[in-house]
Design an enzyme around this catalytic site. Structure first.
Site, mmCIF file in Angstrom:
data_model
loop_
_atom_site.group_PDB
_atom_site.id
_atom_site.type_symbol
_atom_site.label_atom_id
_atom_site.label_comp_id
_atom_site.label_asym_id
_atom_site.label_seq_id
_atom_site.Cartn_x
_atom_site.Cartn_y
_atom_site.Cartn_z
ATOM 1 N N TYR A 162 15.331 -62.533 36.232
ATOM 2 C CA TYR A 162 15.010 -61.743 37.419
ATOM 3 C C TYR A 162 13.516 -61.452 37.442
ATOM 4 C CZ TYR A 162 15.253 -58.536 41.246
ATOM 5 O OH TYR A 162 15.068 -57.961 42.471
ATOM 6 N N GLN B 281 22.255 -57.706 44.316
ATOM 7 C CA GLN B 281 22.976 -58.892 44.806
ATOM 8 C C GLN B 281 22.556 -60.143 44.038
ATOM 9 O OE1 GLN B 281 20.964 -56.891 46.485
ATOM 10 N NE2 GLN B 281 19.622 -57.982 47.916
ATOM 11 N N ASN C 16 14.155 -52.902 39.386
ATOM 12 C CA ASN C 16 14.242 -51.491 39.778
ATOM 13 C C ASN C 16 15.600 -50.899 39.384
ATOM 14 O OD1 ASN C 16 16.129 -52.397 41.631
ATOM 15 N ND2 ASN C 16 14.748 -52.270 43.388
ATOM 16 N N SER D 225 6.724 -47.962 30.489
ATOM 17 C CA SER D 225 5.939 -48.490 29.381
ATOM 18 C C SER D 225 5.189 -47.376 28.642
ATOM 19 C CB SER D 225 4.950 -49.503 29.959
ATOM 20 O OG SER D 225 4.447 -50.338 28.963
ATOM 21 N N GLN E 130 -2.312 -48.805 29.848
ATOM 22 C CA GLN E 130 -0.884 -48.499 29.901
ATOM 23 C C GLN E 130 -0.587 -47.584 31.084
ATOM 24 O OE1 GLN E 130 2.342 -49.898 28.642
ATOM 25 N NE2 GLN E 130 0.476 -50.334 27.532
ATOM 26 N N HIS F 48 0.080 -48.851 34.710
ATOM 27 C CA HIS F 48 1.314 -49.573 35.061
ATOM 28 C C HIS F 48 2.182 -48.775 36.024
ATOM 29 C CE1 HIS F 48 1.722 -53.373 33.011
ATOM 30 N NE2 HIS F 48 1.214 -52.873 31.909
ATOM 31 N N GLU G 9 6.492 -48.417 21.888
ATOM 32 C CA GLU G 9 6.614 -49.798 22.374
ATOM 33 C C GLU G 9 5.390 -50.609 21.913
ATOM 34 O OE1 GLU G 9 6.229 -50.045 26.581
ATOM 35 O OE2 GLU G 9 6.963 -52.113 26.698
ATOM 36 N N HIS G 10 4.199 -50.089 22.228
ATOM 37 C CA HIS G 10 2.945 -50.719 21.813
ATOM 38 C C HIS G 10 2.216 -49.774 20.870
ATOM 39 C CE1 HIS G 10 3.598 -52.114 26.070
ATOM 40 N NE2 HIS G 10 3.423 -53.282 25.505
ATOM 41 N N ASP H 148 -0.434 -58.543 26.348
ATOM 42 C CA ASP H 148 0.282 -58.675 27.623
ATOM 43 C C ASP H 148 0.217 -60.092 28.167
ATOM 44 O OD1 ASP H 148 1.214 -56.119 27.837
ATOM 45 O OD2 ASP H 148 -0.509 -55.380 28.979
ATOM 46 N N GLU I 266 47.137 -54.199 4.821
ATOM 47 C CA GLU I 266 46.891 -53.818 6.216
ATOM 48 C C GLU I 266 48.118 -54.089 7.086
ATOM 49 O OE1 GLU I 266 43.232 -55.696 7.482
ATOM 50 O OE2 GLU I 266 41.996 -54.442 6.191
ATOM 51 N N HIS J 293 49.201 -62.896 8.664
ATOM 52 C CA HIS J 293 47.953 -63.210 7.965
ATOM 53 C C HIS J 293 48.264 -63.641 6.529
ATOM 54 C CE1 HIS J 293 46.042 -61.086 11.310
ATOM 55 N NE2 HIS J 293 44.853 -61.360 10.828
#
Lengths: 434, 434
Positions: free
Chosen positions: B130, B191, B214, B237, B259, B262, B327-328, B361, B415, B420
């Site tokens: 995506y 969709q 989103n 981020s 950062q 963003h 994250e970074h 990046d 068990e 088995h």
């Protein structure tokens, strides 16, 4: 009656598609109830856990008795028969040996631009393992979840296991001890998952939660995902056996039944290139069902979801297998290695007729927590990787920045990310000035 | 104003905990809307996609124009400036080189019991990526998602990207072509995720879906998870810079701003052992904010979520960093390698002041899709592993079954899994008879 299909028949494709898409389990919608339970544990901590455990497990706890004491565990372990203990120890040893081979390597190299790159693996700091109570309380699953975590280097490993009416399976506690579990809490359900994810006064939160559970546990794991890591949400178990006509029908029947006996929603499928052998296996299944301890469950599973598929040849068997993407795949054919090499989507392959799937459930070494419901198309069984995470590393020399920095600046500009470009440019300017 | 903290102050622990747990984003609850969209795409296929695309992207499509034609892609790619193309090619080449090193090895061995064990990695057959439209339509993200898939060996790789009013970023299409994407569909939103997961008359379903989006896209990915694999659900981020007083405050300010620009929900934190340097960086941020193109976004992020933390020493910085699990993580200190070795929880580490995060990046090589919101405690950035799955293999020789089969039988009995045990016993009986 299981379904009998033949790939040469008209309508096979439609019937096979129906088999593939059959929904075997209606998960009850417990999401609202689970949301309320999680909110309550977050708000009231131990008090909520104690109240719910009294209500649902008929067991009165205090903050001090939420966990088994070492003495209690010792006493339970002492009740285990020596033969059971030896079997569990053999299993633990073999599972550990297999999973130690899975440890991935760190890497570091410097490329021609002068950039030093690589990655490093580190274990999650703490993991919680859910162990169901009652019928599905399997000591083997304790080993299969806990040992990979310990091999990965997880420092703190705890178990939550409900003990309805105070009953506990001593083998579960022994397995926990063999696997190096620190603490075993007497709590279950969505409340246990909430406690592991968010912590209470007594229970410290963990970073990763694994292990099977009922619909409440599964819904709770989905809800806390993101706050902590989780393993997959397992569906009912399944096996596909591909067997030629040179097998003992009784062996194959037992292999099919060893899946069917797990759960009425389990699925056992035989694919064979010998229609007569397929019928012989179906007869052997019926014969074994007459005396099997769990014949009600196994019979329902075989009747409702079992299938015997006759194919033209083994190449076609491999193609159908990849469309099924089975959790367990047994290959009982003359050249099982060659057939294995053709398979692309399967959780675990048991190669050759001397490898019944049950070996893999206990002592083979590979993990028995495997992707169900065709998810072997995109996911793997539990492993040490589930308890590790990778940190990528990059170090630029000034020369490396000079070489590749301008491209970064350009791309930043094309994405309208000005500060990104400037953070590179400021350094390039220094280099050019110096 | 960002928050200024000092680890020597009373109340630091409380203030730091508040910073850690601050919720930076209120995800709107679109779950019901998304459920309806998915149901509609499943029921009506292409017709639903076309209708929704007309409604939300003001674009009239037909089944025949859902995908860009090769000629359309060619024409768009021809519009890309040569310098942009060269930068993108350099990025693609470096990302490919890094990810090729990640390919894990298959394994097979025979243990002392005579069991042949191992595993095999195989790619998912088809993956869908995506790519958001509008402002967040980043060609670099196309490379970061598509190249690992191709390196893993994914055969069929497609993109869904909304093109509001028919507009498309030519660099996105060029990145798709450089990365070996087969088809690019002009659809977006929940969709698109539904179409990738379930297929329509025109769009074949895939096995794995990755890429940012989103709230609708994120909710749809959560819903189709299980039917297909997904990557993580990314939050806003974040960057943590650990810098000593010997740095240029302007460089560090730009790194923090790269950062912050963003997203207003992004977070930039500086930890330093030099309080004066911390103030100098904060001043430099203000100075840069005056002229930065995206000053409104970056200013809001810095004001609302930015932080400057003064610590006693770098050991304390490492401890706090692990609690943040950024994250970074940028390490701008004299011995950055030594500090890196102390870090346990971070998505990506940028070692030394010549390695601004922006390099990572675009052109560093490691992936820029990384775990946010403290999930680096238990998860990793995107990699070739996300497009591979592991099949475990086990083959018992008759001797191996004789050696370890009895333990499996015993555990199966403990068990209460009769079939088995019998599946092992039937084979052991043959061996003993033979």
């Amino acid at each position: 009656m299981p379904v009998f299909l033949d790939s040469r028949d008209d309508g096979f494709e439609a019937a096979f598609s129906t088999l593939l898409s059959a929904k075997r389990e209606d998960a009850p919608d417990v999401d609202d109830a689970v949301a309320a339970i999680i909110a309550d544990v977050r708000a009231r901590g131990d008090a909520a856990l104690i109240e719910m455990t009294e209500r649902w497990d008929r067991l009165r706890l205090t903050p001090g008795t939420l966990a088994f004491t070492p003495e209690e565990i010792e006493a339970e372990c002492a009740r285990v028969a020596p033969a059971d203990r030896a079997a569990l120890e053999l299993a633990a040893e073999r599972i550990r040996a297999y999973h130690m081979r899975q440890m991935p390597a760190d890497a570091q190299w410097t490329d021609e631009a002068g950039a030093t790159l690589g990655w490093r693996w580190t274990p999650v700091a703490a993991a919680g393992l859910y162990v169901p109570g009652g019928l599905a309380s399997y000591p083997s699953s304790v080993l299969m979840n806990a040992i990979p975590a310990r091999v990965a280097g997880v420092e703190r490993l705890v178990i939550c296991a409900p003990t309805p009416d105070g009953t506990v399976n001593p083998l579960v506690l022994l397995a926990a001890r063999l696997a190096g579990v620190e603490t075993v809490y007497r709590i279950g359900g969505a409340q246990a998952i909430a406690a592991l994810a968010y912590g209470t006064e007594t229970i410290r939160p963990v970073d990763k939660i694994t292990g099977p559970g009922n619909a409440y546990v599964a819904a709770a794991k989905r809800r806390v995902f993101g706050k902590v890591g989780i393993d997959m949400i397992a569906g009912p178990s399944e096996i596909l056996v591909i067997a030629d006509g040179d097998n003992d029908p009784d062996w194959i029947a037992l292999d099919l039944l060893s899946q069917a006996e797990h759960d009425e929603s389990a699925q056992s499928i035989l694919i064979t290139d010998d229609a007569g052998f397929g019928r012989a296996v179906a007869s052997a299944v019926e014969a074994r069902l007459a005396t099997l301890e769990r014949r009600t469950i196994a019979g329902a599973s075989w009747r409702d979801f079992g299938a015997v598929i006759t194919v033209r040849d083994l190449a076609e068997a491999a193609e159908l297998s990849d469309r099924i993407a089975p959790e367990h795949l047994e290959l009982c054919v003359a050249d099982a290695d060659a057939l294995a090499a053709r398979i692309r989507h399967a959780g675990a392959i048991f190669v050759g007729a001397w490898t019944p799937e049950a070996i893999g459930d206990y002592v083979g070494g590979p993990n028995h927590v495997l992707p169900t419901a065709r998810s072997a198309r995109f996911s793997s069984g539990l492993s040490v990787m589930d308890f590790l995470k990778r940190t990528t590393m990059a170090r630029m020399s000034p020369e490396a920045l000079r070489a590749i920095g301008p491209a970064a600046e350009r791309l930043a500009q094309s994405e309208s990310l000005g500060a990104h470009g400037l953070s590179v440019r400021a350094r390039l300017d220094r280099l050019n000035a110096g």
